[in-house]
Write a protein that holds these residues in place. Sequence first.
Motif, short mmCIF file in Angstrom:
data_model
loop_
_atom_site.label_atom_id
_atom_site.label_comp_id
_atom_site.label_asym_id
_atom_site.label_seq_id
_atom_site.Cartn_x
_atom_site.Cartn_y
_atom_site.Cartn_z
N TYR A 73 0.69 -1.38 -0.07
CA TYR A 73 0.10 -0.04 0.07
C TYR A 73 0.76 1.42 0.03
N ASN A 74 0.15 2.21 -0.28
CA ASN A 74 0.69 3.77 -0.10
C ASN A 74 0.83 4.02 1.44
N THR A 75 1.83 4.67 1.84
CA THR A 75 2.20 4.65 3.32
C THR A 75 2.40 6.37 3.66
N PHE A 76 1.98 7.01 2.71
CA PHE A 76 1.98 8.66 3.05
C PHE A 76 1.47 9.09 4.23
N ASN A 77 0.04 8.72 4.46
CA ASN A 77 -0.72 8.98 5.62
C ASN A 77 -0.10 8.45 6.69
N ALA A 78 0.52 7.33 6.66
CA ALA A 78 0.98 6.78 7.89
C ALA A 78 2.23 7.57 8.40
N HIS A 79 2.90 7.87 7.46
CA HIS A 79 3.96 8.99 7.87
C HIS A 79 3.68 10.38 8.15
N ARG A 80 2.62 10.83 7.95
CA ARG A 80 1.96 12.06 8.53
C ARG A 80 1.55 11.81 10.06
N LEU A 81 0.89 10.65 10.12
CA LEU A 81 0.62 10.31 11.63
C LEU A 81 1.67 10.10 12.34
N LEU A 82 2.53 9.59 11.89
CA LEU A 82 3.86 9.34 12.74
C LEU A 82 4.74 10.82 13.22
N TYR A 83 4.56 11.61 12.21
CA TYR A 83 5.18 12.73 12.29
C TYR A 83 4.35 13.53 13.55
N TRP A 84 3.12 13.41 13.56
CA TRP A 84 2.21 13.98 14.56
C TRP A 84 2.67 13.48 16.05
N ALA A 85 2.64 11.93 15.93
CA ALA A 85 2.89 11.06 17.31
C ALA A 85 4.29 11.65 17.65
N GLY A 86 5.35 12.01 16.88
CA GLY A 86 6.38 12.43 17.39
C GLY A 86 6.50 13.85 18.13
N LEU A 87 5.53 14.70 17.80
CA LEU A 87 5.11 15.74 18.46
C LEU A 87 4.58 15.58 19.74
N GLU A 88 3.69 14.32 19.77
CA GLU A 88 2.97 14.02 21.11
C GLU A 88 3.68 13.09 21.88
N GLY A 89 4.99 12.63 21.60
CA GLY A 89 5.81 11.57 22.36
C GLY A 89 5.33 10.19 22.27
N LEU A 90 4.60 9.94 21.19
CA LEU A 90 4.10 8.69 21.03
C LEU A 90 4.44 8.08 19.68
N GLN A 91 5.72 8.37 19.35
CA GLN A 91 5.87 8.08 17.86
C GLN A 91 6.49 6.46 17.93
N PHE A 92 7.25 6.09 18.96
CA PHE A 92 7.79 4.79 18.78
C PHE A 92 6.62 3.78 18.85
N ASN A 93 5.51 4.05 19.91
CA ASN A 93 4.39 2.94 20.13
C ASN A 93 3.60 3.22 18.81
N LEU A 94 3.53 4.30 17.98
CA LEU A 94 2.59 4.25 17.01
C LEU A 94 3.20 3.45 15.75
N LYS A 95 4.68 3.77 15.55
CA LYS A 95 5.61 2.91 14.75
C LYS A 95 5.33 1.38 14.97
N GLU A 96 5.49 0.92 16.12
CA GLU A 96 5.27 -0.50 16.51
C GLU A 96 4.03 -0.78 16.14
N ALA A 97 2.82 -0.13 16.44
CA ALA A 97 1.61 -0.65 16.20
C ALA A 97 1.44 -0.62 15.00
N LEU A 98 1.99 0.32 13.90
CA LEU A 98 1.55 0.23 12.53
C LEU A 98 2.43 -1.02 11.93
N PHE A 99 3.47 -1.34 12.33
CA PHE A 99 4.12 -2.66 11.93
C PHE A 99 3.43 -3.85 12.17
N LYS A 100 2.88 -4.00 13.38
CA LYS A 100 2.04 -5.07 13.69
C LYS A 100 0.78 -5.36 12.87
N ALA A 101 -0.02 -4.15 12.82
CA ALA A 101 -1.40 -4.01 11.95
C ALA A 101 -0.78 -4.47 10.57
#
Length: 221
Positions: free
Chosen positions: A100-128
Amino acid sequence: MSNSLKIDFVSDVSCPWCVVGLYGLTQALDLLGDEVQAEIRFQPFELNPNMGPDGQNITEHITEKYGSTPEQSQQNREMIRARGAEVGFAFRTDANSRIYNTFNAHRLLYWAGLEGLQFNLKEALFKAYFSEGGNPSDPAQLAAIAESVGLDRQRAEQILASDEYTREVKEEEQLWLSRGVSSVPTVVFNGQYAVTGGQPVETFVGAIRQIISEAKGGTVS
């Protein structure tokens, strides 16, 4: 402090070797314990920036992109599955999986970085994607994954429905391309030492120890 380490992990959500590399890196950091204080920041890289909204069958895609036969694709998946198992990650992709195209996932990861939850989101995206066969370009799935790691679901939906963080992600992508990153994962330590590929735990331990000792001694080999 000479044993602090800034790590830029350049990767894509749909890259299996990025999963292997990330788990290898985090297990290396666990083994090193107090020897190092590391801060990981995920940087965007798109393997398939022109992929359409419906994605493409994985076997078909790999044949077109790399000229691999279905048998080679199957062997590659088995190798990735084995390497994943070594680091405790379950790959469940098969010949019917999709890219799939992953651009929107990268936008959410950028935002998650600002919220201090980037690692958690990255791991959850890999698992999903790799363990549950999810679609990382689907806004509803992305919003649900964001919520599952403690991010605000409505805010996630708002970002996905707009072009928020598009410019920032594109700028980061260009920055890493301009620095010569052409394959992922590329793991950059303190902005100057790069390790590429889904390396095993011991490779990361060795590289990190060398970087720390060079920082302390002021010598570069």
